[in-house]
Design an enzyme around this catalytic site. Sequence first.
Site, PDB file in Angstrom:
ATOM      1  N   ASP A  29       0.867  -1.168   0.000  1.00 51.54           N
ATOM      2  CA  ASP A  29       0.000   0.000   0.000  1.00 51.54           C
ATOM      3  C   ASP A  29       0.909   1.225   0.000  1.00 51.54           C
ATOM      4  O   ASP A  29       2.074   1.140   0.388  1.00 51.54           O
ATOM      5  CB  ASP A  29      -0.892  -0.013   1.242  1.00 51.54           C
ATOM      6  CG  ASP A  29      -1.733   1.241   1.360  1.00 51.54           C
ATOM      7  OD1 ASP A  29      -2.341   1.644   0.359  1.00 51.54           O
ATOM      8  OD2 ASP A  29      -1.759   1.831   2.459  1.00 51.54           O
ATOM      9  N   LYS A  30       0.394   2.360  -0.411  1.00 54.65           N
ATOM     10  CA  LYS A  30       1.217   3.581  -0.418  1.00 54.65           C
ATOM     11  C   LYS A  30       1.110   4.345   0.892  1.00 54.65           C
ATOM     12  O   LYS A  30       2.089   4.510   1.625  1.00 54.65           O
ATOM     13  CB  LYS A  30       0.820   4.497  -1.582  1.00 54.65           C
ATOM     14  CG  LYS A  30       1.647   5.798  -1.616  1.00 54.65           C
ATOM     15  CD  LYS A  30       1.139   6.748  -2.675  1.00 54.65           C
ATOM     16  CE  LYS A  30      -0.138   7.444  -2.263  1.00 54.65           C
ATOM     17  NZ  LYS A  30       0.036   8.420  -1.158  1.00 54.65           N
TER      18      LYS A  30
END
Length: 680
Positions: free
Chosen positions: A368-369
């Site tokens: 995920d960012k």
Amino acid sequence: MKWNSSHKAAGQHVHQPGDKHAHAAGDGHNHTHGGIFGKNTELIFSLICGGLIGIGFGLSFIDGIPPLVSMIFYITAYFFGGYFTAKEAAQTIARGGFEIDFLMFVAAIGAAILGSWVEGALLLFLFSLGHALEHFAMEKARKSIAALTELAPKTALRKDGNGTNEVPIEALRKGDVIVVRPNTKIAADGVVVKGSSSVNQAPITGESIPVDKEPAPEGSFKIEETGKLDDKYRVFAGTINGNDLLEIQVSKEASDSTLSRLVQLVNEAQTQKSPTQQFTDRFERFFVPAVLILVVLLCFAFLVVDETFSTSFYRAMSVLVAASPCALAISTPSAVLSGVARAARAGVLIKGGRPLEDLGSLTAIAFDKTGTLTEGKPKLTKIMPLKTDVTEVQLLKIVVAVETLSDHPIAKAIVRDGKEKLGGEDLPAAHDMEAVLGKGIKAALGNDAIFAGNLALFESLDESKPSAEIVAVVRKAEQEGHTTMLIRRNQEYIGMIAVMDTPRAEAKGALEALQREGIRKMIMLTGDNQAVAEAIAAQTGITEARGGLLPEQKVEAVTQLAQQEGKVAMVGDGVNDAPAMARSTVGIAMGAAGSDVALETADIALMGDKLSLLPFAIGLSRHAKKIIQQNLIVSLGMVAILIPLTILGIATIGPAVVAHEGSTLIVVFNALRLLAYQGK
């Protein structure tokens, strides 16, 4: 873990490429292990068993104490160590099967018949301890569904006539209109029909910056087709409203909301077993009945061999003790416990054996960012004057003075970082602020009118539009992943500022270390737009970036990556990451920044919120996997040697027990080497 950890809760797993192995609830060792001491009764019974063995063994060396005293301790140890083993053996037989539980119990009885009480009690102690710790880890993971369902409020304010009534969310129907007060959770998926506000969608989409919402034009949509609407009109259950009142027309009932789908996605991937456990399950299915048949036949060997019944029975009991796979039973738990303990010392929580084993087999990781590769909050990244007579400090003072009047999350980030850069310098006082939702703000500063906003604000404001050169500067910053804001004083464009969710300081180094550990493919999955995703990827070394993804699309991406690579990990910190974590081979949560759901659903948690711990965890896992394989070879090899020797009478009960326990010690000490692992 799984983070979970071979510890997923009830429900049937849906097979997908790369999924963890399916295992229906109730199979194998999924029994009730509560009792007088609550859910930890089995673990406490096991420890009591070990204590009684130690006391009895110690008393046997003290002159003047009758052997009967030690015998009483051993018999009591049999009860505590064998209670759950006997219970599981009985339940297994009732289902028409045999497991190592049954063989271990019979072997302990055989050892007692032959007078080897210490050996029998030790068999039960080691076996019950391994089981107890396995079940303790499994129980921890069953909270993931509860954590998900608590995200949405239990009731909603539904408009009825000219007023509102509080109703359970289950009572909401498509087309109902609900009122959402400021700073409260939204109760249902729907479309904004009245009011404007900024909504924190991070719990569902993972977006780092709250999204401005506004009413959808009346008559512009059908309630069945709201998925086609622009995101600025749509809201999700479980997201958090900002500072203004919203009225929302419900588009999905509670059972079909985005949040409910998250619960379902997590539930689908809740029941798995460790790869080694699956191997031992298959092995014991054949091994246990074969040993029992062999022992029964050996008891009657006196009918075909010139020997007494007592000799045949003794040989049969020797074979039974030799065949008891004690070393096999603890070969994986001992290595898992050592590996988990070593990881915990380094700040990595590994929830059981399956993730510890699987982590070492990975060649691909999805990240995920927001909050994982990045800090998870916007920061002031650019201060760019566009007039020669305006300095950075002057521009920053103007911006901070104006943005102080706004309660928008981006404004708060600008004020926070701007004041830090300005130190203690005095700021001018702005007033008469007017917000233009989704575009920017206007305020008065002295005799000047100050406008701050995106390009859309100035395209519709008046005839004084930004030049092509200024537009190019803004577009370039946006392509780099920045959220930009043009600043205009009266009719002059005096500067541009930008905010961005910046990469973690250790992200680039951590990804390079992962490559050295053999991770070939690293992709980013984020709800933010593609430009932002690519900008962060360029700064961190991610090999591929995919933006604009909802939770279901993250699951699809993880499944696709698993098809390509075989096994894949998902690293995230938000609720929106939970389904992808559950579907991945190994789910990894960022600790301090992680949501409760991500932590419960994940198999591994980086407790210190340090991405740099991930390469260490993978290296430890690979070392643990090698040790588990070595232990299997030792344990199975010893059984393969001892059974023929005891059948032929070359080895009697004494040597069999010595060799048996010797292999157990080898397995344990080999596993303890993991405690000294230092990484690369």
